[in-house]
Design an enzyme around this catalytic site. Structure first.
Site, mmCIF file in Angstrom:
data_model
loop_
_atom_site.group_PDB
_atom_site.id
_atom_site.type_symbol
_atom_site.label_atom_id
_atom_site.label_comp_id
_atom_site.label_asym_id
_atom_site.label_seq_id
_atom_site.Cartn_x
_atom_site.Cartn_y
_atom_site.Cartn_z
ATOM 1 N N GLU A 63 3.240 -15.747 30.033
ATOM 2 C CA GLU A 63 1.882 -16.468 29.563
ATOM 3 C C GLU A 63 2.083 -16.842 28.085
ATOM 4 O O GLU A 63 2.162 -15.808 27.277
ATOM 5 C CB GLU A 63 0.621 -15.592 30.107
ATOM 6 C CG GLU A 63 0.288 -15.626 31.634
ATOM 7 C CD GLU A 63 -0.739 -14.566 31.805
ATOM 8 O OE1 GLU A 63 -1.422 -14.009 30.735
ATOM 9 O OE2 GLU A 63 -0.830 -14.537 32.782
ATOM 10 N N ASP A 102 -11.107 -12.312 24.109
ATOM 11 C CA ASP A 102 -10.164 -11.466 23.672
ATOM 12 C C ASP A 102 -10.309 -10.165 22.610
ATOM 13 O O ASP A 102 -11.445 -10.394 22.137
ATOM 14 C CB ASP A 102 -9.143 -12.245 22.705
ATOM 15 C CG ASP A 102 -8.679 -13.443 23.506
ATOM 16 O OD1 ASP A 102 -8.462 -13.303 24.636
ATOM 17 O OD2 ASP A 102 -8.285 -14.570 22.984
#
Length: 278
Positions: A50, A61
């Site tokens: 990824e 995040d």
């Protein structure tokens, strides 16, 4: 249409083991080092990669990946340069599946149609877009599928049986199960809860289920790989990368080896899980 992701999962199934999925941010800490890191991942045992698309407002995040995104942006990484990175990786590796992960805004600004054409041409296999729910499938998901890309959807501990069919409707490649609620890197994944969740998701789909968020050690990766079709590690790799940088945040001679060493030890955990389960 069989994609690189389909082929990789089929091969792993024959071998009776889970996929080890790694995440790194494109352009972190700079584009040259980023390419060397990506090239080192499959050699160290990564089955699927990824690649984060840097974005100025990464709401899902945690601190490690936010910092990685900021370093990448500071180094001049754009979505176009991320696709160039994929193209450069593909010159020597045509087999490892590459999935771009991030937010819709940079793609929207780039233009959905040109992005999908360029991503496919560069050698991207799939997309994970964390801020596009199924209700927005017409925006990017359906055009991506039409362009021959897998569209991978996130499921979480709060995605109930009523919601799952909508989440899974246009998902392909694999399902990404977020094992802990909250931001990336924050908590540890619980193997028994993961096992129950994977079983529940598999009642709704034949797709492989990969589990991410909260996997930091070879033991943790092995425990998850016993119950899932894949274990995803991101924050732990980004942490090691950031600790290898100099005081100005630049790559050192230790950067690529430090990440590759951790990937190798995590890969041993994931790949050893099949024997443990048999």
């Amino acid at each position: 249409m069989t994609t690189r992701l389909d082929s990789r999962f089929a091969d792993l199934k024959k071998q009776g083991r889970a996929a080890f999925v790694t995440f790194l941010m494109a352009g972190d800490p700079d584009l040259d080092t980023s390419l060397k890191l990506l090239q080192a991942l499959p050699k160290a045992g990564a089955d699927i990669i990824e690649i984060g698309m840097p974005f100025t407002d990464p709401m899902a995040d945690g601190p490690a990946i936010q910092a990685a995104g900021l370093r990448a942006l500071k180094a001049g990484t754009t979505l176009q340069k991320t696709l160039e990175l994929v193209r450069a990786f593909r010159k020597a590796d045509d087999a490892t599946p590459l999935v771009l992960m991030g937010y819709y805004n940079p793609i929207y600004i780039y233009g959905v149609e040109p992005f999908l054409i360029d991503a496919k041409a560069a050698g991207v296999d799939g997309l994970i877009i964390v801020d596009l729910p199924p209700e927005e499938d017409a925006e990017l998901c359906l055009p991506a599928i039409k362009a021959g890309l897998n569209f991978i959807r996130l499921a979480t501990p709060t995605t109930d049986d009523k919601r799952l069919p909508a989440v899974l409707a246009n998902t392909s490649g694999f399902v990404y199960y977020v094992s802990v609620t909250g931001i990336t890197g924050a908590a540890s994944a619980d193997a028994s809860a993961v096992s129950a969740a994977v079983t529940r998701i598999k009642r709704h789909t034949p797709l492989p289920v990969c589990v991410g968020f909260g996997i930091r050690t070879p033991e943790g990766a092995r425990d998850i790989a016993r119950h899932a079709d894949g274990a995803v590690v991101g924050s732990a790799l980004v942490d090691v990368l950031s600790r290898s940088l100099d005081a100005e945040g630049r790559a050192t001679a230790a950067t690529v080896p430090a990440v590759a060493d951790l990937v190798a030890s995590l890969a041993r955990g994931v790949h050893g899980a099949a024997q443990a389960a048999e």
